[in-house]
Design an enzyme around this catalytic site. Structure first.
Site, mmCIF file in Angstrom:
data_model
loop_
_atom_site.group_PDB
_atom_site.id
_atom_site.type_symbol
_atom_site.label_atom_id
_atom_site.label_comp_id
_atom_site.label_asym_id
_atom_site.label_seq_id
_atom_site.Cartn_x
_atom_site.Cartn_y
_atom_site.Cartn_z
ATOM 1 N N GLU A 73 4.725 6.630 4.675
ATOM 2 C CA GLU A 73 4.831 6.933 6.101
ATOM 3 C C GLU A 73 5.960 6.166 6.782
ATOM 4 O O GLU A 73 6.824 6.761 7.408
ATOM 5 C CB GLU A 73 3.503 6.603 6.814
ATOM 6 C CG GLU A 73 2.291 7.338 6.257
ATOM 7 C CD GLU A 73 2.409 8.857 6.408
ATOM 8 O OE1 GLU A 73 3.050 9.306 7.367
ATOM 9 O OE2 GLU A 73 1.852 9.560 5.542
ATOM 10 N N PRO A 115 0.848 -1.194 0.000
ATOM 11 C CA PRO A 115 0.000 0.000 0.000
ATOM 12 C C PRO A 115 0.887 1.250 0.000
ATOM 13 O O PRO A 115 1.912 1.273 0.683
ATOM 14 C CB PRO A 115 -0.793 -0.102 1.301
ATOM 15 C CG PRO A 115 -0.442 -1.396 1.923
ATOM 16 C CD PRO A 115 0.725 -1.992 1.217
ATOM 17 N N LEU A 116 0.509 2.237 -0.775
ATOM 18 C CA LEU A 116 1.336 3.437 -0.917
ATOM 19 C C LEU A 116 1.523 4.155 0.412
ATOM 20 O O LEU A 116 2.569 4.739 0.663
ATOM 21 C CB LEU A 116 0.715 4.369 -1.968
ATOM 22 C CG LEU A 116 1.685 5.310 -2.682
ATOM 23 C CD1 LEU A 116 2.753 4.523 -3.433
ATOM 24 C CD2 LEU A 116 0.939 6.215 -3.641
ATOM 25 N N CYS A 117 0.492 4.057 1.313
ATOM 26 C CA CYS A 117 0.605 4.754 2.600
ATOM 27 C C CYS A 117 1.749 4.171 3.436
ATOM 28 O O CYS A 117 2.486 4.892 4.104
ATOM 29 C CB CYS A 117 -0.706 4.704 3.376
ATOM 30 S SG CYS A 117 -1.340 3.043 3.589
ATOM 31 N N THR A 118 1.943 2.846 3.375
ATOM 32 C CA THR A 118 3.047 2.217 4.109
ATOM 33 C C THR A 118 4.376 2.774 3.621
ATOM 34 O O THR A 118 5.273 3.082 4.403
ATOM 35 C CB THR A 118 3.035 0.685 3.883
ATOM 36 O OG1 THR A 118 1.797 0.198 4.330
ATOM 37 C CG2 THR A 118 4.159 -0.002 4.633
#
Ligand SMILES: [Zn+2]
Length: 259
Positions: A44, A38-41
């Site tokens: 962040e 996932p791009l958020c992982t």
């Protein structure tokens, strides 16, 4: 075929004997789906080496080279990302895992070549992530396999047109295929899409299927169409064995020793 493969600390070896064991296609579901982070992982908290490479590839690249498309085949671009493995989804290999799996493959090859012992039956897995674990699983043939399965047998009158055949597929209890495209020995008899192929094959619809299949009494056709299961439409490819009835004096590929 003796097949072996590794992924990091895990590996497998297997023996495929045509007609005896499941074929490659029967067990194609064993391939795991492609993993995407996932791009958020990545944005962040990149935690692993793979995250860091993807972070560099997906996020940092654009920050530094705005407007320039990342090309995994360009050595300078890859040098920038600094590891060419994960961006192209090439899985890291570990020499000891490769050695163990290749030894298993070599042993099976020796058994087949010399008949000194019974072969692996038929799928060995190796896992060296925590300690060492190996296991042999006997996979069975997929009865609906497109390659080694018998296919659905359909008795057909030699006068049935391709259009009538396609509508028969919709009501056949084992198929229930709508909007089917039909191929015979790699030749497109009718294609629902794209429009250019539909137009090219449309004139076949009113010809007898028997004529389109080169007047052979028994042969295989492949059909692709949509099936509906609980309101969900899925595309499916099926193998059919067509047997024509009531025809005299034509070649039967099975009995004439052809094919
Ligand atoms: Zn198969």
């Amino acid at each position: 075929m003796v097949d072996g493969g590794t992924e990091g600390f895990k590996g497998h070896a297997r023996v495929i004997v045509p007609g005896v064991t499941p074929c490659f296609e029967c067990t194609i579901w064993l391939f795991p789906p492609q993993v995407k982070f996932p791009l958020c992982t990545l944005a962040e908290t990149p935690r692993t080496a793979a995250h860091c490479i993807e972070y560099a590839h997906l996020i940092k690249w654009d920050e530094v080279h705005s407007g320039k498309t990342f090309d995994p085949d360009n050595p300078e671009h890859m040098q920038w990302v600094y590891s060419e493995g994960v961006v192209k989804n090439i899985i890291p290999a570990i020499a000891s895992t490769n050695a163990i799996i290749s030894a298993a493959c070599a042993l099976e090859t020796l058994k087949i070549a010399s008949a000194c012992s019974k072969t692996l039956s038929n799928y060995l897995t190796y896992n060296g992530v925590e300690g060492l674990h190996t296991k042999v699983t006997e996979f069975v043939k997929d009865k609906d396999c497109l390659v080694c399965g018998p296919g659905v047998v359909m008795d057909m009158d030699s006068l049935v047109t391709l259009r009538e055949f396609i509508s028969l597929l919709e009501d056949h209890p084992k198929l229930l295929l709508s909007r089917a495209s039909v191929t015979h020995r790699g030749k497109n008899l009718y294609m629902q899409a794209p429009p250019v192929l539909e137009e090219m094959t449309r004139s076949n619809l009113d010809l007898p299927l028997f004529d389109l299949m080169d007047k052979v009494l028994k042969d295989v056709v492949h059909v692709t169409g949509t099936t509906s299961k609980s309101d969900k439409k899925t595309s499916s490819l099926r193998k059919l064995r067509i047997v024509f009835k009531g025809v005299d004096g034509v070649t039967d590929m099975d009995t004439a020793g052809g094919a």
